[in-house]
Design a protein around this motif. Structure first.
Motif, PDB file in Angstrom:
ATOM      1  N   PHE A  30     -42.104   6.975  28.983  1.00  0.00           N
ATOM      2  CA  PHE A  30     -43.391   6.845  28.295  1.00  0.00           C
ATOM      3  C   PHE A  30     -44.418   7.878  28.751  1.00  0.00           C
ATOM      4  N   GLY A  31     -43.944   9.019  29.220  1.00  0.00           N
ATOM      5  CA  GLY A  31     -44.856  10.161  29.327  1.00  0.00           C
ATOM      6  C   GLY A  31     -45.490  10.461  30.664  1.00  0.00           C
ATOM      7  N   ALA A  32     -44.941   9.922  31.765  1.00  0.00           N
ATOM      8  CA  ALA A  32     -45.431  10.370  33.078  1.00  0.00           C
ATOM      9  C   ALA A  32     -44.588  11.566  33.525  1.00  0.00           C
ATOM     10  N   LYS A  33     -45.117  12.324  34.462  1.00  0.00           N
ATOM     11  CA  LYS A  33     -44.379  13.502  34.939  1.00  0.00           C
ATOM     12  C   LYS A  33     -43.601  13.235  36.219  1.00  0.00           C
ATOM     13  N   GLY A  34     -43.834  12.066  36.816  1.00  0.00           N
ATOM     14  CA  GLY A  34     -43.077  11.771  38.021  1.00  0.00           C
ATOM     15  C   GLY A  34     -43.505  10.471  38.657  1.00  0.00           C
ATOM     16  N   ILE A  35     -42.736  10.097  39.689  1.00  0.00           N
ATOM     17  CA  ILE A  35     -43.053   8.869  40.428  1.00  0.00           C
ATOM     18  C   ILE A  35     -42.897   9.114  41.923  1.00  0.00           C
ATOM     19  N   TYR A  36     -43.832   8.585  42.689  1.00  0.00           N
ATOM     20  CA  TYR A  36     -43.741   8.570  44.146  1.00  0.00           C
ATOM     21  C   TYR A  36     -43.475   7.131  44.543  1.00  0.00           C
ATOM     22  N   VAL A  37     -42.440   6.944  45.326  1.00  0.00           N
ATOM     23  CA  VAL A  37     -42.086   5.593  45.767  1.00  0.00           C
ATOM     24  C   VAL A  37     -42.379   5.488  47.260  1.00  0.00           C
ATOM     25  N   ASP A  38     -43.216   4.521  47.588  1.00  0.00           N
ATOM     26  CA  ASP A  38     -43.591   4.273  48.992  1.00  0.00           C
ATOM     27  C   ASP A  38     -42.431   3.555  49.678  1.00  0.00           C
ATOM     28  N   GLY A  39     -41.744   4.268  50.560  1.00  0.00           N
ATOM     29  CA  GLY A  39     -40.589   3.679  51.259  1.00  0.00           C
ATOM     30  C   GLY A  39     -39.380   4.584  51.111  1.00  0.00           C
ATOM     31  N   LYS A  40     -38.379   4.315  51.948  1.00  0.00           N
ATOM     32  CA  LYS A  40     -37.169   5.154  51.914  1.00  0.00           C
ATOM     33  C   LYS A  40     -36.113   4.494  51.039  1.00  0.00           C
ATOM     34  N   ASP A  41     -35.565   5.224  50.079  1.00  0.00           N
ATOM     35  CA  ASP A  41     -34.476   4.684  49.276  1.00  0.00           C
ATOM     36  C   ASP A  41     -33.811   5.818  48.496  1.00  0.00           C
ATOM     37  N   GLN A  42     -32.911   6.498  49.172  1.00  0.00           N
ATOM     38  CA  GLN A  42     -32.259   7.654  48.563  1.00  0.00           C
ATOM     39  C   GLN A  42     -31.393   7.256  47.377  1.00  0.00           C
ATOM     40  N   LYS A  43     -30.836   6.044  47.437  1.00  0.00           N
ATOM     41  CA  LYS A  43     -29.972   5.567  46.339  1.00  0.00           C
ATOM     42  C   LYS A  43     -30.756   5.468  45.043  1.00  0.00           C
ATOM     43  N   LEU A  44     -31.992   4.967  45.181  1.00  0.00           N
ATOM     44  CA  LEU A  44     -32.851   4.821  44.010  1.00  0.00           C
ATOM     45  C   LEU A  44     -33.146   6.193  43.401  1.00  0.00           C
ATOM     46  N   VAL A  45     -33.471   7.150  44.277  1.00  0.00           N
ATOM     47  CA  VAL A  45     -33.779   8.508  43.812  1.00  0.00           C
ATOM     48  C   VAL A  45     -32.577   9.081  43.054  1.00  0.00           C
ATOM     49  N   GLU A  46     -31.375   8.891  43.620  1.00  0.00           N
ATOM     50  CA  GLU A  46     -30.164   9.421  42.981  1.00  0.00           C
ATOM     51  C   GLU A  46     -29.934   8.761  41.623  1.00  0.00           C
ATOM     52  N   LYS A  47     -30.209   7.462  41.558  1.00  0.00           N
ATOM     53  CA  LYS A  47     -29.989   6.734  40.313  1.00  0.00           C
ATOM     54  C   LYS A  47     -30.885   7.280  39.195  1.00  0.00           C
ATOM     55  N   ILE A  48     -32.141   7.516  39.526  1.00  0.00           N
ATOM     56  CA  ILE A  48     -33.076   8.050  38.516  1.00  0.00           C
ATOM     57  C   ILE A  48     -32.665   9.477  38.140  1.00  0.00           C
ATOM     58  N   LYS A  49     -32.229  10.240  39.121  1.00  0.00           N
ATOM     59  CA  LYS A  49     -31.793  11.612  38.824  1.00  0.00           C
ATOM     60  C   LYS A  49     -30.568  11.621  37.910  1.00  0.00           C
ATOM     61  N   ASP A  50     -29.687  10.631  38.072  1.00  0.00           N
ATOM     62  CA  ASP A  50     -28.523  10.529  37.178  1.00  0.00           C
ATOM     63  C   ASP A  50     -28.966  10.279  35.743  1.00  0.00           C
ATOM     64  N   VAL A  51     -29.969   9.408  35.595  1.00  0.00           N
ATOM     65  CA  VAL A  51     -30.483   9.123  34.246  1.00  0.00           C
ATOM     66  C   VAL A  51     -31.071  10.402  33.648  1.00  0.00           C
ATOM     67  N   ILE A  52     -31.838  11.122  34.459  1.00  0.00           N
ATOM     68  CA  ILE A  52     -32.474  12.355  33.990  1.00  0.00           C
ATOM     69  C   ILE A  52     -31.419  13.386  33.590  1.00  0.00           C
ATOM     70  N   SER A  53     -30.364  13.474  34.378  1.00  0.00           N
ATOM     71  CA  SER A  53     -29.337  14.465  34.096  1.00  0.00           C
ATOM     72  C   SER A  53     -28.671  14.199  32.745  1.00  0.00           C
ATOM     73  N   LEU A  54     -28.510  12.933  32.392  1.00  0.00           N
ATOM     74  CA  LEU A  54     -27.881  12.588  31.114  1.00  0.00           C
ATOM     75  C   LEU A  54     -28.884  12.559  29.957  1.00  0.00           C
ATOM     76  N   TRP A  55     -30.025  11.917  30.199  1.00  0.00           N
ATOM     77  CA  TRP A  55     -30.973  11.649  29.104  1.00  0.00           C
ATOM     78  C   TRP A  55     -32.122  12.666  29.037  1.00  0.00           C
ATOM     79  N   GLY A  56     -32.159  13.591  29.998  1.00  0.00           N
ATOM     80  CA  GLY A  56     -33.149  14.673  29.946  1.00  0.00           C
ATOM     81  C   GLY A  56     -34.442  14.357  30.681  1.00  0.00           C
ATOM     82  N   GLY A  57     -35.284  15.394  30.748  1.00  0.00           N
ATOM     83  CA  GLY A  57     -36.562  15.253  31.451  1.00  0.00           C
ATOM     84  C   GLY A  57     -36.470  15.807  32.861  1.00  0.00           C
ATOM     85  N   SER A  58     -35.887  17.001  32.981  1.00  0.00           N
ATOM     86  CA  SER A  58     -35.681  17.552  34.331  1.00  0.00           C
ATOM     87  C   SER A  58     -37.001  17.871  35.042  1.00  0.00           C
TER      88      SER A  58
END
Ligand SMILES: C[S@@+](CC[C@H](N)C(=O)[O-])C[C@H]1O[C@@H](n2cnc3c(N)ncnc32)[C@H](O)[C@@H]1O
Length: 178
Positions: A30-58
């Motif tokens: 819905f049109g944001a350019k990014g998200i900062y997540v307070d806390g450590k969670d590399q798995k979450l970051v990878e999951k969102i990057k997987d979505v971006i890689s398939l559905w776009g929005g690099s």
């Protein structure tokens, strides 16, 4: 597209995994350019990057951060606006005209109780109704009002997959032979 980033406070990897993922997906869709997540969670970051890689929005940035207060202070110091979404704030219909003129916004959402510091630092504490519900719903409706509904037509030019909308059934085309 406006310069909108989301700050997700108080992320607890085990408890909030699904909700924070949904906050990030809503932010991207819905049109944001990014998200900062307070806390450590590399798995979450990878999951969102997987979505971006398939559905776009690099261009969409996903980052975990250790010092969210520093981010808020820096954002303000650079002239940006802090909008904190909270049921205790001013109801969105009363501030949406003001908000729609802004270009550079850090949208803060909580998980559990949000420290008073954020209420004081926010330029506007915005409620999406003064009833308790969810950060996912609050962010979606906030972005929808901010973009006056135009975000629903967002296109990601770099996607590998595209939905062909239809009244019944499911059709997608892939450009990567996946
Ligand atoms: C599950 S709620 C927790 C609320 C918590 N009881 C508090 O006092 O902040 C998590 C987040 O959802 C968002 N939220 C929930 N209801 C909201 C509302 N009516 N308006 C705006 N944001 C809301 C806020 O960002 C909140 O920090």
């Amino acid at each position: 597209m406006k310069n909108i980033f989301v700050l997700r406070l108080g992320h607890r990897p085990l408890r909030d995994k699904r909700v924070t993922t949904h906050v990030a997906l809503v932010a991207r869709a819905f049109g944001a350019k990014g998200i900062y997540v307070d806390g450590k969670d590399q798995k979450l970051v990878e999951k969102i990057k997987d979505v971006i890689s398939l559905w776009g929005g690099s261009y969409f940035q996903v980052e975990t951060i250790a010092d969210p207060k520093k981010l808020v202070k820096t954002w303000k110091a650079k002239g940006g606006t802090i909008i904190h979404l909270t049921m205790y704030g001013i109801n969105l219909p009363q501030v949406q005209d003001r908000v729609q003129h802004l270009d550079n916004i850090l949208v803060v959402v909580g998980a559990e109780k949000v420290e008073g510091w954020y209420y004081h630092m926010a330029d506007i504490n915005v409620a999406v109704s003064n009833q308790p519900h969810s950060e996912v719903a609050a962010l979606a409706i906030f972005l929808d009002r901010l973009y006056k509904g135009e975000e629903l037509n967002i296109m990601f030019g770099d996607s590998k997959i595209k939905v062909i909308p239809m009244e019944r059934g499911k059709k997608v085309i892939r450009s990567d032979n996946g």
